[in-house]
Each structure stands twice: as C-alpha cells, then as structure tokens.
Design a protein around this motif. Structure first.
Motif, PDB file in Angstrom:
ATOM      1  N   ASN A  86       0.792  -1.237   0.000  1.00  0.00           N
ATOM      2  CA  ASN A  86       0.000   0.000   0.000  1.00  0.00           C
ATOM      3  C   ASN A  86       0.821   1.283   0.000  1.00  0.00           C
ATOM      4  O   ASN A  86       0.320   2.343   0.356  1.00  0.00           O
ATOM      5  N   VAL A  87       2.094   1.214  -0.395  1.00  0.00           N
ATOM      6  CA  VAL A  87       2.917   2.425  -0.422  1.00  0.00           C
ATOM      7  C   VAL A  87       2.850   3.139  -1.763  1.00  0.00           C
ATOM      8  O   VAL A  87       3.346   4.248  -1.911  1.00  0.00           O
ATOM      9  N   SER A  91       1.133   2.182  -8.374  1.00  0.00           N
ATOM     10  CA  SER A  91       0.801   3.509  -8.901  1.00  0.00           C
ATOM     11  C   SER A  91       2.006   4.118  -9.611  1.00  0.00           C
ATOM     12  O   SER A  91       1.870   4.779 -10.644  1.00  0.00           O
ATOM     13  N   ASP A 105      -6.501   1.194  -2.292  1.00  0.00           N
ATOM     14  CA  ASP A 105      -6.098   1.746  -1.011  1.00  0.00           C
ATOM     15  C   ASP A 105      -6.207   0.687   0.082  1.00  0.00           C
ATOM     16  O   ASP A 105      -6.868   0.878   1.093  1.00  0.00           O
ATOM     17  N   TYR A 106      -5.607  -0.441  -0.167  1.00  0.00           N
ATOM     18  CA  TYR A 106      -5.570  -1.503   0.826  1.00  0.00           C
ATOM     19  C   TYR A 106      -4.354  -2.367   0.526  1.00  0.00           C
ATOM     20  O   TYR A 106      -3.854  -2.360  -0.604  1.00  0.00           O
ATOM     21  N   PRO A 107      -3.854  -3.101   1.530  1.00  0.00           N
ATOM     22  CA  PRO A 107      -2.645  -3.891   1.309  1.00  0.00           C
ATOM     23  C   PRO A 107      -2.884  -5.088   0.388  1.00  0.00           C
ATOM     24  O   PRO A 107      -4.021  -5.545   0.256  1.00  0.00           O
ATOM     25  N   PHE A 108      -1.820  -5.574  -0.214  1.00  0.00           N
ATOM     26  CA  PHE A 108      -1.826  -6.791  -1.037  1.00  0.00           C
ATOM     27  C   PHE A 108      -2.772  -6.707  -2.235  1.00  0.00           C
ATOM     28  O   PHE A 108      -3.433  -7.665  -2.591  1.00  0.00           O
ATOM     29  N   THR A 109      -2.831  -5.524  -2.851  1.00  0.00           N
ATOM     30  CA  THR A 109      -3.550  -5.397  -4.119  1.00  0.00           C
ATOM     31  C   THR A 109      -2.815  -6.218  -5.173  1.00  0.00           C
ATOM     32  O   THR A 109      -3.427  -6.881  -6.005  1.00  0.00           O
ATOM     33  N   ARG A 192       4.138   8.838  -2.115  1.00  0.00           N
ATOM     34  CA  ARG A 192       2.937   9.575  -1.698  1.00  0.00           C
ATOM     35  C   ARG A 192       3.350  10.854  -0.986  1.00  0.00           C
ATOM     36  O   ARG A 192       2.761  11.251   0.022  1.00  0.00           O
ATOM     37  N   ASP A 194       3.008  13.842  -1.554  1.00  0.00           N
ATOM     38  CA  ASP A 194       2.021  14.931  -1.406  1.00  0.00           C
ATOM     39  C   ASP A 194       1.245  14.819  -0.102  1.00  0.00           C
ATOM     40  O   ASP A 194       0.628  15.780   0.356  1.00  0.00           O
ATOM     41  N   GLU A 195       1.276  13.647   0.512  1.00  0.00           N
ATOM     42  CA  GLU A 195       0.553  13.464   1.774  1.00  0.00           C
ATOM     43  C   GLU A 195       1.427  13.755   2.995  1.00  0.00           C
ATOM     44  O   GLU A 195       0.988  13.607   4.126  1.00  0.00           O
ATOM     45  N   ILE A 218       2.928  10.589  -7.389  1.00  0.00           N
ATOM     46  CA  ILE A 218       2.421  10.405  -8.753  1.00  0.00           C
ATOM     47  C   ILE A 218       1.652  11.644  -9.219  1.00  0.00           C
ATOM     48  O   ILE A 218       1.330  11.769 -10.394  1.00  0.00           O
TER      49      ILE A 218
HETATM   50  N1  GTP Z   1      -1.994  10.938  -2.685  1.00  0.00           N
HETATM   51  C1  GTP Z   1      -1.308   9.946  -3.280  1.00  0.00           C
HETATM   52  N2  GTP Z   1      -1.821   8.701  -3.287  1.00  0.00           N
HETATM   53  C2  GTP Z   1      -1.112   7.714  -3.884  1.00  0.00           C
HETATM   54  C3  GTP Z   1       0.153   7.972  -4.504  1.00  0.00           C
HETATM   55  N3  GTP Z   1       0.639   6.799  -4.997  1.00  0.00           N
HETATM   56  C4  GTP Z   1      -0.308   5.860  -4.711  1.00  0.00           C
HETATM   57  N4  GTP Z   1      -1.343   6.399  -4.041  1.00  0.00           N
HETATM   58  C5  GTP Z   1      -2.528   5.677  -3.521  1.00  0.00           C
HETATM   59  O1  GTP Z   1      -2.065   4.718  -2.600  1.00  0.00           O
HETATM   60  C6  GTP Z   1      -2.878   3.540  -2.639  1.00  0.00           C
HETATM   61  C7  GTP Z   1      -2.017   2.303  -2.809  1.00  0.00           C
HETATM   62  O2  GTP Z   1      -1.428   2.353  -4.077  1.00  0.00           O
HETATM   63  P1  GTP Z   1      -0.863   1.060  -4.834  1.00  0.00           P
HETATM   64  O3  GTP Z   1      -0.152   1.598  -6.023  1.00  0.00           O
HETATM   65  O4  GTP Z   1      -1.922   0.053  -5.028  1.00  0.00           O
HETATM   66  O5  GTP Z   1       0.168   0.543  -3.735  1.00  0.00           O
HETATM   67  P2  GTP Z   1       1.079  -0.796  -3.780  1.00  0.00           P
HETATM   68  O6  GTP Z   1       2.337  -0.471  -3.051  1.00  0.00           O
HETATM   69  O7  GTP Z   1       1.203  -1.295  -5.149  1.00  0.00           O
HETATM   70  O8  GTP Z   1       0.190  -1.740  -2.867  1.00  0.00           O
HETATM   71  P3  GTP Z   1       0.114  -3.362  -2.842  1.00  0.00           P
HETATM   72  O9  GTP Z   1       0.173  -3.873  -4.233  1.00  0.00           O
HETATM   73  O10 GTP Z   1      -1.188  -3.600  -2.191  1.00  0.00           O
HETATM   74  O11 GTP Z   1       1.275  -3.797  -2.001  1.00  0.00           O
HETATM   75  C8  GTP Z   1      -3.869   3.762  -3.765  1.00  0.00           C
HETATM   76  O12 GTP Z   1      -5.084   4.188  -3.216  1.00  0.00           O
HETATM   77  C9  GTP Z   1      -3.233   4.881  -4.580  1.00  0.00           C
HETATM   78  O13 GTP Z   1      -4.186   5.663  -5.268  1.00  0.00           O
HETATM   79  C10 GTP Z   1       0.662   9.325  -4.493  1.00  0.00           C
HETATM   80  O14 GTP Z   1       1.734   9.653  -4.972  1.00  0.00           O
HETATM   81  N5  GTP Z   1      -0.124  10.273  -3.856  1.00  0.00           N
END
Ligand code: GTP
Ligand code: MG
Length: 309
Positions: A86-87, A91, A105-109, A192, A194-195, A218
């Motif tokens: 979820n990091v 994306s 927006d949840y782990p292990f997508t 992320r 921006d957060e 992103i």
């Molecule tokens: N505000 C913001 N949200 C982001 C950014 N990058 C990703 N997100 C949000 O973070 C959440 C997780 O993003 P993923 O890209 O699915 O994360 P992941 O690391 O691939 O997660 P898993 O595959 O579950 O391990 C999603 O809701 C995205 O929209 C960013 O740069 N800014």
C-alpha cells in the motif's frame, strides 16, 4: 575467405554458453547471418542445426515460464520496487509506463511480481513491482522464496516507503532481503510525498542513513522525472549517441559502466570493433567538442561518438 566450419561451430557453441530464451535466439540469429551461404555441405548442416536450436530454445522457455512467477527480462536493466504493501508501488509503475495495473487503497492489491517498461532518456528500463514481502519471507512465508528469487535476478532495488509510513515496516522487509543474502545498489523512494507532513522526509532520512532518499508523488511530474533520473543512475549504465557522416542517431545505445569506444564500435559491428582506428567524441568525456580519441578512451553518460574506420 570464410572461417573454417569447425572453427565456426566452436565459436557458435562458445557464444551460446549461458544464454537462454530471447538472448539465445538473438545470438543464434546473429550467427545465422554470419554463416556463409552454401546450400550443401558442412555449412548447410550448421545452418540446419542452428535453426533447430531456435525451435528447441522456444520450447524450453515456454516450459520454464509456465506456472512460475519468473519475470522475463526486458530492456537495458531490471530494477525492483520493494516495500511494504500500500505504499504506491503499482501507482508508480502506472505513472511511469503504459501498463494498466490494479491499484487500491488496501494492502496486497498486487500478489505477483509485475513488470513494466519505462523509457529513460531514450533507453527502455524494466521496473518490477515485488509485492508482499512479509516477515518470514526468507523462510517462504507468503510465497516469499519465489518473490525473493525474482528480486535476486534484478540489477538494483528501489525501496519504497510512504511519507507518512512507519519505518519499522520497511525495516522488516529489508531484514528479509538481507536474510536472503541479497545485496544490490539501492535508494529509498519516499512515496505519496504529497501526503507528507513537514518533517516526514527528515524522519525517514534519519531512519535509513545508509540509503539516498528521494521524495516522489504520482501527482507531481517533476518528482517522477527525478525518480527516472535516479533509477538511471542506479543502473550505472552509460547512454551513448552514435554519429556517422555528421548525423547523430536519435536513440542512444546503453552500455555497461567502464565501457570504451571499442564497446561502442562493437555495437555497430563486430568486425569494426576489431579494426577501427579511433573515434571522435562530443560530450562529458571529451576535453573539447569533437576530440579525436584512441580505442581505449572511456565513454561517459551523454557522449556522442563517431567511430573512425
Ligand atoms: N496521494 C497519493 N496517493 C497515492 C500515490 N501513490 C499511490 N497512491 C494511492 O495509494 C494507494 C495504494 O497504491 P498502490 O499503487 O496500489 O500501492 P502498492 O504499493 O502497489 O500496494 P500493494 O500492491 O497492495 O502492495 C492507492 O489508493 C493509490 O491511489 C501518491 O503519490 N499520492
Ligand atoms: Mg501493488
């Protein structure tokens, strides 16, 4: 005067050692193009056996890839994105390439490694999201051994942690990587961004003093460009533009660190590499534009090189 066919057969064998899949097929095709064009006799037999080699290689690679999580290497380098769930790894892949990938927006997508090609300064680099490395992964928890196997074959690692994240989460992931005996060039992407609140960045820098840190979001194109540039530096590769008859090619070639103009000539033609006299160089490795250099001159990222026959 062509090479004696026995020598050719030996050279062919040598050039195929350690090559599999696409690389092997490419080498076989190169060999075929160098083979004298006789219809009968030993050269014709060699051609037949090389053609059979292509077919055998295809069959083998299909067998290996079925039902495994292996990622087929593409591009000039393979860079793994590693971090807690979820990091924003998926994306980032999405933002940097053409692929469509599920984000959430949840782990292990993401459950399996996902490759995506991104273009950096004209060269394709493969990014691979390595999902779900949890505590115990090095003992195969969560299918960790296969995931670490994919990581093992990567050239370098981008560790990812979200700006508002807990450093402990990434520490746990890095511990598994270390337990698996994997040690590669790496930097830390604070995702992320921006957060982030005011001191998130400093806090993470202090938590991981051994890694260079780069903030990325992103939603911020400039940060994505900086991310690309950092990935390129991580590969250690050198981009060189070829020039001939006063015309510079638009797409650069990528070469390993420490390359000289001999390696540049070799990408043009094996024979040229053996015989060329020297080169002209423009860019970072030249003392002045168009400098005349010898065969041993080391090239640098961003050079333009004209091989002098
Ligand atoms: N505000 C913001 N949200 C982001 C950014 N990058 C990703 N997100 C949000 O973070 C959440 C997780 O993003 P993923 O890209 O699915 O994360 P992941 O690391 O691939 O997660 P898993 O595959 O579950 O391990 C999603 O809701 C995205 O929209 C960013 O740069 N800014
Ligand atoms: Mg994902």
């Amino acid at each position: 005067m062509p090479m004696p066919h026995r020598t050719f057969a030996q050279v062919a064998k040598r050039r195929l050692i350690g090559k599999e899949g696409k690389d092997r097929i490419r080498e076989v095709r190169a060999l075929l193009s160098e083979l004298p064009d006789y219809r009968n006799g030993p050269y014709a037999d060699l051609r037949k056996s090389l053609l059979a080699e292509i077919e055998d290689t295809r069959v083998r690679s299909n067998a290996v890839h079925r039902d495994s999580i292996a990622v087929r290497r593409e591009g000039a380098a393979q860079i793994a994105l590693v971090g807690p769930p979820n990091v924003g790894k998926s994306s980032l892949l999405q933002a940097l390439s053409e692929i469509q990938i599920k984000t959430g927006d949840y782990p292990f997508t993401t459950l399996r490694p996902v490759p995506a090609l991104t273009r950096i300064g004209g060269v394709l680099v493969q990014l691979v999201e390595i999902p779900g490395l949890i505590e115990g992964a090095s003992e195969d928890r969560g299918g960790g051994r296969a995931l670490l196997g994919v990581l093992r074959s990567a050239d370098a690692i981008v560790y990812c942690i979200r700006a508002s994240g807990d450093p402990e989460e990434l520490r746990a992931v890095r511990a598994e990587v270390e337990l698996a005996g994997i040690d590669k060039p790496a930097f830390l992407a604070v995702t992320r961004a921006d957060e982030a609140d005011g001191d998130a960045f400093e806090r993470l820098r202090r938590a991981f003093p051994d890694l260079d840190v780069l903030a990325v979001s992103i939603l911020d194109d400039a940060s994505l460009e900086a991310f690309r540039a950092a990935v390129w530096r991580l590969t250690g590769l050198i981009r060189v533009h070829l020039r001939s008859n006063g015309v510079t090619e638009a797409e650069p070639i990528a070469l390993p660190p420490g390359s000289t103009v001999v390696e540049v000539a070799d990408t043009v033609h094996h024979d040229l590499a053996a015989t060329f006299a020297g080169a002209r160089v423009w860019g970072p490795s030249a003392r002045f534009e168009g400098q005349r250099v010898g065969r041993d001159h080391g090239v640098a990222d961003g050079d333009t090189v004209e091989i002098l026959p």
